[in-house]
Design a protein around this motif. Structure first.
Motif, mmCIF file in Angstrom:
data_model
loop_
_atom_site.group_PDB
_atom_site.id
_atom_site.type_symbol
_atom_site.label_atom_id
_atom_site.label_comp_id
_atom_site.label_asym_id
_atom_site.label_seq_id
_atom_site.Cartn_x
_atom_site.Cartn_y
_atom_site.Cartn_z
ATOM 1 N N CYS A 107 0.771 -1.151 -0.014
ATOM 2 C CA CYS A 107 0.209 0.090 -0.187
ATOM 3 C C CYS A 107 0.671 1.352 -0.199
ATOM 4 N N CYS A 108 2.148 1.305 0.196
ATOM 5 C CA CYS A 108 2.901 2.472 -0.034
ATOM 6 C C CYS A 108 2.804 3.425 -1.225
ATOM 7 N N THR A 109 3.104 4.477 -1.048
ATOM 8 C CA THR A 109 3.096 5.280 -2.394
ATOM 9 C C THR A 109 4.468 5.904 -2.640
ATOM 10 N N ASP A 110 4.710 6.519 -3.692
ATOM 11 C CA ASP A 110 6.050 6.835 -4.105
ATOM 12 C C ASP A 110 6.088 8.223 -3.367
ATOM 13 N N GLY A 111 7.130 8.646 -2.853
ATOM 14 C CA GLY A 111 7.388 9.784 -2.050
ATOM 15 C C GLY A 111 6.674 10.170 -0.890
ATOM 16 N N HIS A 112 6.337 9.212 -0.311
ATOM 17 C CA HIS A 112 5.441 9.347 1.186
ATOM 18 C C HIS A 112 5.924 8.098 2.187
ATOM 19 N N VAL A 113 5.716 8.552 3.135
ATOM 20 C CA VAL A 113 5.852 7.389 4.556
ATOM 21 C C VAL A 113 4.433 7.134 4.756
ATOM 22 N N LEU A 114 4.037 5.880 5.094
ATOM 23 C CA LEU A 114 3.037 5.336 5.361
ATOM 24 C C LEU A 114 2.582 5.497 7.015
ATOM 25 N N ARG A 115 1.588 6.210 7.348
ATOM 26 C CA ARG A 115 1.209 6.188 8.705
ATOM 27 C C ARG A 115 0.338 5.287 8.983
ATOM 28 N N LEU A 116 0.520 4.212 9.523
ATOM 29 C CA LEU A 116 -0.393 3.117 9.588
ATOM 30 C C LEU A 116 -0.757 2.702 11.304
ATOM 31 N N ASP A 117 -2.231 2.725 11.593
ATOM 32 C CA ASP A 117 -2.664 2.424 12.612
ATOM 33 C C ASP A 117 -3.075 0.685 12.491
ATOM 34 N N ALA A 118 -2.188 -0.131 13.276
ATOM 35 C CA ALA A 118 -2.300 -1.376 13.114
ATOM 36 C C ALA A 118 -3.531 -2.118 13.651
ATOM 37 N N ARG A 119 -4.101 -1.376 14.339
ATOM 38 C CA ARG A 119 -5.516 -1.925 14.889
ATOM 39 C C ARG A 119 -6.730 -2.017 13.779
ATOM 40 N N ASP A 120 -6.786 -0.827 12.963
ATOM 41 C CA ASP A 120 -7.829 -1.013 12.336
ATOM 42 C C ASP A 120 -7.537 -0.874 10.919
ATOM 43 N N LEU A 121 -6.051 -0.826 10.679
ATOM 44 C CA LEU A 121 -5.444 -0.592 9.413
ATOM 45 C C LEU A 121 -5.939 0.719 8.611
ATOM 46 N N SER A 122 -6.140 1.556 9.378
ATOM 47 C CA SER A 122 -6.365 2.952 8.752
ATOM 48 C C SER A 122 -4.935 3.585 8.465
ATOM 49 N N ARG A 123 -5.023 4.179 7.254
ATOM 50 C CA ARG A 123 -3.357 4.523 6.848
ATOM 51 C C ARG A 123 -3.648 5.785 6.241
ATOM 52 N N ARG A 124 -2.545 6.813 6.342
ATOM 53 C CA ARG A 124 -2.319 8.058 6.003
ATOM 54 C C ARG A 124 -0.982 8.135 5.478
ATOM 55 N N GLN A 125 -1.092 8.611 4.213
ATOM 56 C CA GLN A 125 0.253 8.967 3.291
ATOM 57 C C GLN A 125 0.819 10.478 3.667
ATOM 58 N N ILE A 126 1.934 10.340 4.241
ATOM 59 C CA ILE A 126 2.478 11.687 4.678
ATOM 60 C C ILE A 126 3.832 12.028 3.753
ATOM 61 N N PRO A 127 3.781 13.113 2.979
ATOM 62 C CA PRO A 127 4.786 13.447 2.064
ATOM 63 C C PRO A 127 6.094 13.183 3.198
ATOM 64 N N PHE A 128 7.324 12.351 2.277
ATOM 65 C CA PHE A 128 8.451 12.342 3.003
ATOM 66 C C PHE A 128 9.454 12.514 1.913
ATOM 67 N N ASP A 129 10.273 13.648 1.907
ATOM 68 C CA ASP A 129 11.286 13.922 0.915
ATOM 69 C C ASP A 129 12.528 14.482 1.527
ATOM 70 N N PRO A 130 13.407 13.672 2.043
ATOM 71 C CA PRO A 130 14.591 13.948 2.964
ATOM 72 C C PRO A 130 15.376 15.165 1.847
ATOM 73 N N GLN A 131 15.464 14.726 0.740
ATOM 74 C CA GLN A 131 16.348 15.431 -0.138
ATOM 75 C C GLN A 131 15.895 16.966 -0.628
ATOM 76 N N ALA A 132 14.676 17.101 -0.296
ATOM 77 C CA ALA A 132 14.216 18.451 -0.601
ATOM 78 C C ALA A 132 14.489 19.473 0.759
ATOM 79 N N HIS A 133 14.969 18.546 1.836
ATOM 80 C CA HIS A 133 15.151 19.381 2.899
ATOM 81 C C HIS A 133 16.778 19.174 3.085
ATOM 82 N N GLY A 134 17.482 18.815 2.077
ATOM 83 C CA GLY A 134 18.901 18.953 2.206
ATOM 84 C C GLY A 134 19.522 17.919 3.013
#
Length: 389
Positions: free
Chosen positions: A177-204
């Motif tokens: 379920c992961c998507t490009d350019g994001h970290v997956l914030r997952l609740d393991a109880r109900d499997l609800s998911r939130r894709q959070i942008p994660f681009d370390p290079q953009a922050h140097g």
């Protein structure tokens, strides 16, 4: 390595063209270790490293499995698959076929060929990548139309019940379920998911993965003992899972456990899980605020907790973290089940404390300690499982 290579190898092994090629990635868990098996929170992302499964359906009940890394094919009867009956690597794809059939899906056999660039035993979920790629392939071959979370759940069931490793759902969900350019914030109880942008290079910054090349074996009992300890602690505290112990009530929970005779290492297990869930929340807040650097110390705190409270680190992982921090890294911690495997390091992209200098320091430290040289590479969030040919 590519889908085309997997397709050619399939033809060579099975004597006919495949019907398609499906791929699933390994994963890095940025923060949140051993929290998924306690109904908690995790933050994985997909690696660019893939496992490919070239496949073709059969109607005779035969399941023929071949791996580029494992020699001759295993030939099995899908109607007689049962937990504990298939040894070695073949148990993972066979377990997926078993789990699909047990869920009522008409898997009538298949030929599979597997190629992988996900390092085995490195804490990067090579087993989940194999399971999810197999599940996606069988879903495609037989037109099951299953949603990715359901495929991941069935892949997890294969590993739990067929292979015998009591893992949580994180690895399979991340691979599926992961998507490009994001970290997956997952609740393991109900499997609800939130894709959070994660681009370390953009922050140097650069996120390094340090594969210690110390192979871990999660099926040898260490993982299961800690999971059982967490479940015992939850029962003692009267909660469904340790996820239900609020961070602000941790001290009270530890005092309650201390009053129970024979609590042993349960307080340490509880302290890790509760504080690790809190660290996931803190890292989430950092990323959502665009302050990626602030996540560094939280990674290091997570490693200390895994090392001291959960006791799943090892000398090589500790050395990788210590050497990286000593070279100026912003944060570092082991990732995965531990007992070997990999560490993640957040470092500046360039400069005297940049990624290259940190990688060199870690490699030099390993040589000085007489360890086998680590494999160090930069990681960026990639896409989840998909059909590739």
């Amino acid at each position: 390595m590519s889908a085309q290579r997997a397709a050619r190898a399939f033809h060579a092994v099975h004597g006919a063209p495949c019907a398609g090629v499906w791929a699933a990635p390994g994963r890095v868990n940025l923060i949140g270790e051993y929290t998924d098996v306690n109904d908690g929170f995790v933050m994985p992302f997909a690696l660019p490293h893939l496992t490919w499964v070239a496949a073709r359906a059969r109607t005779d009940g035969r399941l023929r499995l071949h791996s580029a890394a494992a020699g001759p094919a295993a030939e099995l009867d899908v109607g007689h698959l049962a937990p504990g009956t298939v040894p070695g690597w073949a148990a993972y794809p066979a377990g997926v076929a078993w789990a699909l059939r047990a869920a009522g899906h008409g898997i009538t056999g298949a030929d599979l060929h597997v190629e992988s660039e996900v390092p085995a035993g490195a804490g990067l979920s090579s087993s989940a990548a194999l399971e999810v790629a197999t599940a996606l392939a069988l879903d495609g071959l037989f037109g099951l139309g299953l949603a990715r979370p359901e495929l991941a759940r069935l892949a997890q069931r294969a590993e739990n019940a067929f292979v015998g490793v009591p893992c949580g759902a994180m690895d399979q969900i991340a691979s599926a379920c992961c998507t490009d350019g994001h970290v997956l914030r997952l609740d393991a109880r109900d499997l609800s998911r939130r894709q959070i942008p994660f681009d370390p290079q953009a922050h140097g910054l650069t996120l390094l993965v340090v594969d210690t090349r110390v192979a871990h074996e999660v099926g040898d009992g260490g993982y299961a003992r800690r999971r059982a300890g967490c479940e015992a602690a939850a029962r003692a505290l009267g909660v469904r899972a340790l996820r239900d112990v609020p961070y602000v009530q941790l001290s009270a929970a530890l005092e309650e456990l201390a009053g129970i005779g024979g609590a042993g290492d349960l307080p340490a297990l509880v302290r890790h899980v509760v504080t690790e869930n809190h660290r996931v929340e803190e890292v989430t807040a950092c990323l959502e605020a665009g302050d990626v650097r602030a996540a560094g110390p939280l990674l290091s705190a997570g490693h200390a907790s895994l090392r001291d409270d959960f006791a799943v680190s090892c000398p090589e992982l500790d050395l990788a973290v210590t050497a990286a921090l000593g070279a100026g890294a912003l944060g570092a911690r082991m990732t995965g089940a531990g007992f070997g495997g990999s560490a993640v390091v957040l470092a500046e992209r360039t400069g005297p404390a940049g990624a290259a200098a940190v990688a060199e320091a870690v490699t030099r430290a390993f040589a000085g300690a007489g360890h086998r040289g680590p494999r160090v590479f930069a990681a960026a969030p990639g896409a989840g499982a998909r059909r590739v040919a």
